[in-house]
Design a protein around this motif. Sequence first.
Motif, PDB file in Angstrom:
ATOM      1  N   VAL A  59       7.057 -15.257  -1.201  1.00  0.00           N
ATOM      2  CA  VAL A  59       5.706 -15.183  -1.752  1.00  0.00           C
ATOM      3  C   VAL A  59       4.774 -14.633  -0.681  1.00  0.00           C
ATOM      4  CG1 VAL A  59       5.164 -17.568  -1.094  1.00  0.00           C
ATOM      5  CG2 VAL A  59       3.902 -16.485  -2.969  1.00  0.00           C
ATOM      6  N   ASN A  60       3.792 -13.820  -1.088  1.00  0.00           N
ATOM      7  CA  ASN A  60       2.819 -13.343  -0.107  1.00  0.00           C
ATOM      8  C   ASN A  60       1.595 -14.248  -0.092  1.00  0.00           C
ATOM      9  OD1 ASN A  60       1.173 -12.551  -2.251  1.00  0.00           O
ATOM     10  ND2 ASN A  60       1.413 -10.351  -1.883  1.00  0.00           N
ATOM     11  N   ALA A  61       0.631 -13.942   0.775  1.00  0.00           N
ATOM     12  CA  ALA A  61      -0.519 -14.818   0.951  1.00  0.00           C
ATOM     13  C   ALA A  61      -1.440 -14.829  -0.254  1.00  0.00           C
ATOM     14  CB  ALA A  61      -1.298 -14.397   2.199  1.00  0.00           C
ATOM     15  N   ALA A  62      -1.266 -13.871  -1.177  1.00  0.00           N
ATOM     16  CA  ALA A  62      -2.092 -13.808  -2.387  1.00  0.00           C
ATOM     17  C   ALA A  62      -1.413 -14.442  -3.598  1.00  0.00           C
ATOM     18  CB  ALA A  62      -2.452 -12.357  -2.692  1.00  0.00           C
ATOM     19  N   GLY A  63      -0.188 -14.972  -3.436  1.00  0.00           N
ATOM     20  CA  GLY A  63       0.490 -15.646  -4.537  1.00  0.00           C
ATOM     21  C   GLY A  63       1.404 -14.766  -5.363  1.00  0.00           C
ATOM     22  N   LEU A  64       1.770 -13.569  -4.875  1.00  0.00           N
ATOM     23  CA  LEU A  64       2.723 -12.721  -5.577  1.00  0.00           C
ATOM     24  C   LEU A  64       4.135 -13.138  -5.174  1.00  0.00           C
ATOM     25  CD1 LEU A  64       3.219 -10.279  -7.451  1.00  0.00           C
ATOM     26  CD2 LEU A  64       3.227  -8.842  -5.397  1.00  0.00           C
ATOM     27  N   VAL A  65       4.919 -13.538  -6.155  1.00  0.00           N
ATOM     28  CA  VAL A  65       6.274 -14.044  -5.923  1.00  0.00           C
ATOM     29  C   VAL A  65       7.293 -12.944  -6.206  1.00  0.00           C
ATOM     30  CG1 VAL A  65       7.988 -15.763  -6.611  1.00  0.00           C
ATOM     31  CG2 VAL A  65       5.561 -16.355  -6.592  1.00  0.00           C
ATOM     32  N   SER A 121      21.702 -11.088  -1.077  1.00  0.00           N
ATOM     33  CA  SER A 121      20.700 -11.845  -0.330  1.00  0.00           C
ATOM     34  C   SER A 121      19.411 -11.963  -1.141  1.00  0.00           C
ATOM     35  CB  SER A 121      20.445 -11.191   1.042  1.00  0.00           C
ATOM     36  OG  SER A 121      19.722 -12.054   1.879  1.00  0.00           O
ATOM     37  N   PHE A 122      18.378 -12.518  -0.525  1.00  0.00           N
ATOM     38  CA  PHE A 122      17.121 -12.738  -1.219  1.00  0.00           C
ATOM     39  C   PHE A 122      16.141 -11.625  -0.854  1.00  0.00           C
ATOM     40  CE2 PHE A 122      16.619 -14.592   2.912  1.00  0.00           C
ATOM     41  CZ  PHE A 122      15.288 -14.470   3.245  1.00  0.00           C
ATOM     42  N   PRO A 123      15.227 -11.238  -1.743  1.00  0.00           N
ATOM     43  CA  PRO A 123      14.251 -10.201  -1.422  1.00  0.00           C
ATOM     44  C   PRO A 123      13.111 -10.756  -0.580  1.00  0.00           C
ATOM     45  CG  PRO A 123      13.881 -10.983  -3.642  1.00  0.00           C
ATOM     46  CD  PRO A 123      15.102 -11.713  -3.136  1.00  0.00           C
ATOM     47  N   ARG A 124      12.405  -9.871   0.109  1.00  0.00           N
ATOM     48  CA  ARG A 124      11.293 -10.258   0.973  1.00  0.00           C
ATOM     49  C   ARG A 124      10.026  -9.558   0.503  1.00  0.00           C
ATOM     50  NH1 ARG A 124      14.024 -11.407   5.969  1.00  0.00           N
ATOM     51  NH2 ARG A 124      12.046 -11.964   6.953  1.00  0.00           N
ATOM     52  N   ILE A 125       8.868 -10.034   0.974  1.00  0.00           N
ATOM     53  CA  ILE A 125       7.593  -9.442   0.608  1.00  0.00           C
ATOM     54  C   ILE A 125       6.671  -9.447   1.827  1.00  0.00           C
ATOM     55  CG2 ILE A 125       6.602 -11.621  -0.233  1.00  0.00           C
ATOM     56  CD1 ILE A 125       5.259  -9.923  -2.481  1.00  0.00           C
ATOM     57  N   ASP A 126       5.871  -8.393   1.945  1.00  0.00           N
ATOM     58  CA  ASP A 126       4.894  -8.286   3.016  1.00  0.00           C
ATOM     59  C   ASP A 126       3.863  -9.398   2.859  1.00  0.00           C
ATOM     60  OD1 ASP A 126       3.248  -7.422   5.040  1.00  0.00           O
ATOM     61  OD2 ASP A 126       2.617  -5.579   4.039  1.00  0.00           O
ATOM     62  N   ILE A 127       3.462 -10.016   3.965  1.00  0.00           N
ATOM     63  CA  ILE A 127       2.547 -11.145   3.888  1.00  0.00           C
ATOM     64  C   ILE A 127       1.184 -10.742   3.331  1.00  0.00           C
ATOM     65  CG2 ILE A 127       1.729 -10.874   6.276  1.00  0.00           C
ATOM     66  CD1 ILE A 127       1.650 -13.945   6.438  1.00  0.00           C
ATOM     67  N   ASN A 128       0.750  -9.496   3.569  1.00  0.00           N
ATOM     68  CA  ASN A 128      -0.597  -9.094   3.169  1.00  0.00           C
ATOM     69  C   ASN A 128      -0.637  -7.945   2.170  1.00  0.00           C
ATOM     70  OD1 ASN A 128      -2.098 -10.983   4.707  1.00  0.00           O
ATOM     71  ND2 ASN A 128      -1.802  -9.760   6.556  1.00  0.00           N
ATOM     72  N   SER A 129       0.489  -7.605   1.556  1.00  0.00           N
ATOM     73  CA  SER A 129       0.496  -6.567   0.526  1.00  0.00           C
ATOM     74  C   SER A 129       1.532  -6.916  -0.527  1.00  0.00           C
ATOM     75  CB  SER A 129       0.790  -5.190   1.135  1.00  0.00           C
ATOM     76  OG  SER A 129       2.174  -5.016   1.366  1.00  0.00           O
ATOM     77  N   SER A 130       1.630  -6.072  -1.544  1.00  0.00           N
ATOM     78  CA  SER A 130       2.587  -6.311  -2.626  1.00  0.00           C
ATOM     79  C   SER A 130       3.910  -5.599  -2.393  1.00  0.00           C
ATOM     80  CB  SER A 130       1.988  -5.852  -3.961  1.00  0.00           C
ATOM     81  OG  SER A 130       1.664  -4.467  -3.911  1.00  0.00           O
ATOM     82  N   THR A 131       4.134  -5.039  -1.208  1.00  0.00           N
ATOM     83  CA  THR A 131       5.372  -4.326  -0.914  1.00  0.00           C
ATOM     84  C   THR A 131       6.527  -5.303  -0.749  1.00  0.00           C
ATOM     85  OG1 THR A 131       4.134  -2.603   0.230  1.00  0.00           O
ATOM     86  CG2 THR A 131       6.488  -2.687   0.628  1.00  0.00           C
ATOM     87  N   ILE A 132       7.620  -5.037  -1.457  1.00  0.00           N
ATOM     88  CA  ILE A 132       8.816  -5.871  -1.345  1.00  0.00           C
ATOM     89  C   ILE A 132       9.924  -5.045  -0.704  1.00  0.00           C
ATOM     90  CG2 ILE A 132       8.121  -7.139  -3.404  1.00  0.00           C
ATOM     91  CD1 ILE A 132      11.297  -5.217  -3.701  1.00  0.00           C
ATOM     92  N   ALA A 133      10.952  -5.714  -0.215  1.00  0.00           N
ATOM     93  CA  ALA A 133      12.124  -5.045   0.338  1.00  0.00           C
ATOM     94  C   ALA A 133      13.356  -5.824  -0.073  1.00  0.00           C
ATOM     95  CB  ALA A 133      12.041  -4.936   1.856  1.00  0.00           C
ATOM     96  N   THR A 134      14.407  -5.094  -0.418  1.00  0.00           N
ATOM     97  CA  THR A 134      15.652  -5.734  -0.824  1.00  0.00           C
ATOM     98  C   THR A 134      16.825  -4.849  -0.457  1.00  0.00           C
ATOM     99  OG1 THR A 134      16.903  -6.665  -2.699  1.00  0.00           O
ATOM    100  CG2 THR A 134      15.598  -4.694  -3.135  1.00  0.00           C
ATOM    101  N   ARG A 135      17.954  -5.446  -0.190  1.00  0.00           N
ATOM    102  CA  ARG A 135      19.192  -4.686  -0.086  1.00  0.00           C
ATOM    103  C   ARG A 135      19.680  -4.338  -1.477  1.00  0.00           C
ATOM    104  NH1 ARG A 135      23.073  -8.467   2.618  1.00  0.00           N
ATOM    105  NH2 ARG A 135      24.596  -6.899   2.000  1.00  0.00           N
ATOM    106  N   GLY A 136      20.455  -3.267  -1.559  1.00  0.00           N
ATOM    107  CA  GLY A 136      21.059  -2.893  -2.827  1.00  0.00           C
ATOM    108  C   GLY A 136      22.443  -2.324  -2.621  1.00  0.00           C
ATOM    109  N   ASN A 137      23.402  -2.774  -3.418  1.00  0.00           N
ATOM    110  CA  ASN A 137      24.757  -2.229  -3.419  1.00  0.00           C
ATOM    111  C   ASN A 137      24.994  -1.482  -4.724  1.00  0.00           C
ATOM    112  OD1 ASN A 137      25.149  -3.430  -0.960  1.00  0.00           O
ATOM    113  ND2 ASN A 137      26.566  -5.002  -1.686  1.00  0.00           N
ATOM    114  N   HIS A 138      25.839  -0.452  -4.675  1.00  0.00           N
ATOM    115  CA  HIS A 138      26.042   0.410  -5.833  1.00  0.00           C
ATOM    116  C   HIS A 138      27.218   1.336  -5.559  1.00  0.00           C
ATOM    117  CE1 HIS A 138      23.867   2.954  -3.011  1.00  0.00           C
ATOM    118  NE2 HIS A 138      22.869   2.064  -3.046  1.00  0.00           N
TER     119      HIS A 138
END
Length: 546
Positions: A59-65, A121-138
């Motif tokens: 979750v980021n500091a603005a409540g985006l999960v 694994s679990f996805p992550r989010i920037d503390i001060n923006s809505s940008t997320i990051a995740t690994r992906g397999n394919h």
Amino acid sequence: MKLRIFQTLCLVMVTAAVTTAVAEPRNAPDFDWATVVNNNDLMPPLAVRNFNSYNQPSVNAAGLVVMRARSRGGPPLGPPTHGIYTRDMANSNSQVVMILDRTTHVPQPNNLETTFVETPSFPRIDINSSTIATRGNHAPVHRYQLGDDSETRAGTTGIYTNPYGGLITGAAKLGHVPDYSFFGVPEFSDIVFEVFPGSPSVTNGSTIVFKGNYTVADASKTGVYFRNLMNEPGGGTSPATMIANNTDTLIPGTSTVFGSTAPPNAARNRVVFAGFDNEDAPTLGGIYMAPLRFQPPLKTLVSIGGRVPGESKKSLFNALGEGIAFDGRFVGFWGAWGDETKTLRIYCAEEGNKDRIDYCNQELVCRGSDTKLGDPNSICDDESDPKFGNSCYVEKEIPVKQGIFVHDTRLQRTQMIAKTGSDFDDFLFWNYSGKAPCSGRGHADEGGEDDGEQVRWRSSAFVAVATRGGASFNAAFKALRSEHVVGIYLKKGPGKSRILTVLDTTTHGQVVDPEAPADSMVLELGIEREGLRGDWLAINASMGID
């Protein structure tokens, strides 16, 4: 035998009243839970399958999960849906939004119309923006011609993020492909990243920070890297930047090169990571912080052999956890000290990846193989354990003296916030993860759930930390209170305030989620290093009848 009935992902706003009440007796006051998503909700965008299970959210500091979630499979709907989803909890009318699932095309470079298979694994989010990051397999994403005019394909894993709206590729197993050498290992001209273990971090809106593994002269190598991404396919053509590796980066204050580095955590233009001479039995190393620049100076925050705060002068850290929380100022981590150990019996899972379960239980999963698989230290009884439903287990020696700590990087001060003893029995939780030998069946090329590293038992401690203002913080952590009670607990610091029980496995299910079955109890729960940000605490829980 546990009967799992209902799973939910919940969020609570840590209000000023609750923060004040941390100093009050345990279990008071109640938290005001809000459900992000549960098993009664339909998965977007098609809304034909219900959510079924969830990893720990961020979750980021603005409540985006942001969360990784799955559905069940089977007729008439076909294979299960797996994906990454977000919901804005600051907006009471918000809906769950799909970022990617198994129908989503992997972003460029992709000339094969390849779609995602799994997001390990679990996805992550920037503390001060809505940008997320995740690994992906394919499956492979890129087809190209070799010098002899033969055709080949590449690119089965990567890191994906959305700093400019749509998904872009931040890192990929494509560094050996013509025109895409910028995806390679920056220290070498012709070496490719093979896998990105753990979970990538994201900061500054458009910077990913990650661990990358590769091979040099048949030797396995690893390091910590960051990459600034542009609003272009593949994030632009600038390569990643190396922060530290186990090829030539010295452990600060020594002449010894790192033997291992852990997946990093980043916030506010700085990165924190753990590194050791030997990750299984460290004698050197610790937790380090650095600015996001090329081969930066590493500042030692906590070290193996350093004094344990709050204990005697002879108490020195001999183990530190890799799952580090960081909000730009405060660092939360697990540590152990002393020589005393106790024996823990760990059982193979009943649910999850079949190949790993079979391998854990020493079954023959390779057709035609005469090799007995599994951990050579595992034991199988004649009768199944009534609690775990199977008979194979491993015994591990774990430290008796453990603690959860918070380090203030500004004041350069470390505080112990909880330790084993009268209140808690253990902070370590075990998971059998990685790639099982002979588990192929196309998984390695088609994007299975493993992280590319050899299957083994891994222990993790779970802690999250967030600044409350000035030198004060909130820290949430997961712990075992007794043989049968696991909980998530909250501590206000600095100081000696009492620890508040957020919830545990004595909590009624409907306290957490009103839609949980009547008479259900919390059976399992989870929190990750970005589950506490600002005033928001996000957890996942399973409710059912034990």
